[in-house]
Scaffold this motif. Structure first.
Motif, PDB file in Angstrom:
ATOM      1  N   TRP A  61      28.472  16.538 -14.279  1.00  0.00           N
ATOM      2  CA  TRP A  61      27.475  17.580 -15.476  1.00  0.00           C
ATOM      3  C   TRP A  61      26.849  19.310 -14.321  1.00  0.00           C
ATOM      4  CZ3 TRP A  61      23.193  16.078 -18.325  1.00  0.00           C
ATOM      5  CH2 TRP A  61      23.328  15.301 -19.039  1.00  0.00           C
ATOM      6  N   LEU A  97      15.895  24.937 -21.769  1.00  0.00           N
ATOM      7  CA  LEU A  97      16.168  23.807 -22.332  1.00  0.00           C
ATOM      8  C   LEU A  97      17.104  23.161 -21.704  1.00  0.00           C
ATOM      9  CD1 LEU A  97      16.718  24.287 -26.075  1.00  0.00           C
ATOM     10  CD2 LEU A  97      14.731  23.174 -25.799  1.00  0.00           C
ATOM     11  N   ASN A 155      16.651  23.537 -17.968  1.00  0.00           N
ATOM     12  CA  ASN A 155      15.658  23.368 -17.181  1.00  0.00           C
ATOM     13  C   ASN A 155      14.908  22.818 -17.310  1.00  0.00           C
ATOM     14  OD1 ASN A 155      16.153  24.893 -14.218  1.00  0.00           O
ATOM     15  ND2 ASN A 155      17.356  26.390 -15.633  1.00  0.00           N
ATOM     16  N   LEU A 156      13.648  22.301 -18.033  1.00  0.00           N
ATOM     17  CA  LEU A 156      13.032  21.282 -18.891  1.00  0.00           C
ATOM     18  C   LEU A 156      14.133  20.074 -18.699  1.00  0.00           C
ATOM     19  CD1 LEU A 156      11.396  23.115 -21.652  1.00  0.00           C
ATOM     20  CD2 LEU A 156      10.574  22.788 -18.879  1.00  0.00           C
ATOM     21  N   THR A 157      15.035  19.703 -18.962  1.00  0.00           N
ATOM     22  CA  THR A 157      15.604  18.720 -19.356  1.00  0.00           C
ATOM     23  C   THR A 157      16.616  18.082 -17.934  1.00  0.00           C
ATOM     24  OG1 THR A 157      17.223  19.061 -20.414  1.00  0.00           O
ATOM     25  CG2 THR A 157      16.570  18.865 -21.810  1.00  0.00           C
ATOM     26  N   CYS A 158      16.733  19.483 -16.997  1.00  0.00           N
ATOM     27  CA  CYS A 158      17.523  18.708 -15.901  1.00  0.00           C
ATOM     28  C   CYS A 158      16.939  18.876 -14.808  1.00  0.00           C
ATOM     29  CB  CYS A 158      19.021  19.628 -16.621  1.00  0.00           C
ATOM     30  SG  CYS A 158      20.203  19.057 -17.419  1.00  0.00           S
ATOM     31  N   ALA A 196      12.189  17.561 -16.163  1.00  0.00           N
ATOM     32  CA  ALA A 196      11.472  16.059 -16.016  1.00  0.00           C
ATOM     33  C   ALA A 196      12.186  14.871 -15.257  1.00  0.00           C
ATOM     34  CB  ALA A 196      12.253  16.090 -17.658  1.00  0.00           C
TER      35      ALA A 196
END
Length: 188
Positions: free
Chosen positions: A114, A139, A141-144, A147
């Motif tokens: 990752w 995106l 930072n929002l997902t990884c 969240a």
């Protein structure tokens, strides 16, 4: 002897970055020494390094440190914060093929894959359109980061942690970095 700031420098940003450095160094220390989490510690350390160069840029010399600060801020956004978020993912949940826990080596390999992906994304968007780079950072930072950290705080019943993560996301998405309040940029 007091240091006088040169015209055009932003001492409020330097002070803000100094607090950022202190907080991330503390988090890196706790992650490594109390939680034995090298990945989170490296992520926090990356953000601390970017902040330290920000202190130099905004407090001492814009011309000398601007490029390094921008580059390190991108590394912190593309790699540092997502690495912290990876440490909050319950990795055994990712394994459908195995009956039990994922062996430690496999989880480390997954995490490194990752992180390598984050580095590749940062490099791939470096020369592209600024809007694409910005959307990629948001995106990612929002997902990884947001969240996984929010999910962890929610499942642990940590309302302060959940509030902090949501405040980070809201501020990062909604704050106009060029507006000021009491002489300080809202971003800070």
């Amino acid at each position: 002897m007091a240091t006088k700031f040169q015209p055009g420098l932003y001492p409020t940003i330097a002070v803000s970055d100094a607090f950022n450095v202190a907080g991330h160094l503390c988090a890196a220390y706790i992650a490594l020494n109390e939680k034995s989490n090298l990945l989170a510690s490296c992520g926090f350390g990356t953000v601390a390094l970017a902040g330290a160069v920000g202190v130099l840029r905004f407090g001492f010399s814009e011309s000398i440190f601007a490029s390094a600060n921008c580059d390190l801020a991108d590394v912190a956004a593309f790699v540092g914060l997502p690495a912290v978020g990876l440490s909050f993912i319950p990795w055994p949940l990712l394994s459908v093929a195995t009956a039990g826990q994922i062996p430690l080596l496999l989880t480390d390999q997954l995490r490194m894959a990752w992180v390598l992906g984050f580095v590749c994304l940062e490099a791939a968007t470096r020369g592209g359109a600024p809007a694409l780079r910005h959307v990629s950072k948001v995106l990612l930072n929002l997902t990884c980061f947001v969240a996984p950290c929010a999910f962890h705080a929610y499942t642990k019943g940590d309302h302060i942690g959940l509030g902090a993560v949501l405040l980070f996301a809201a501020a990062g998405l909604n704050v106009d970095r060029h507006k000021t309040f009491l002489g300080m940029r809202l971003e800070n």
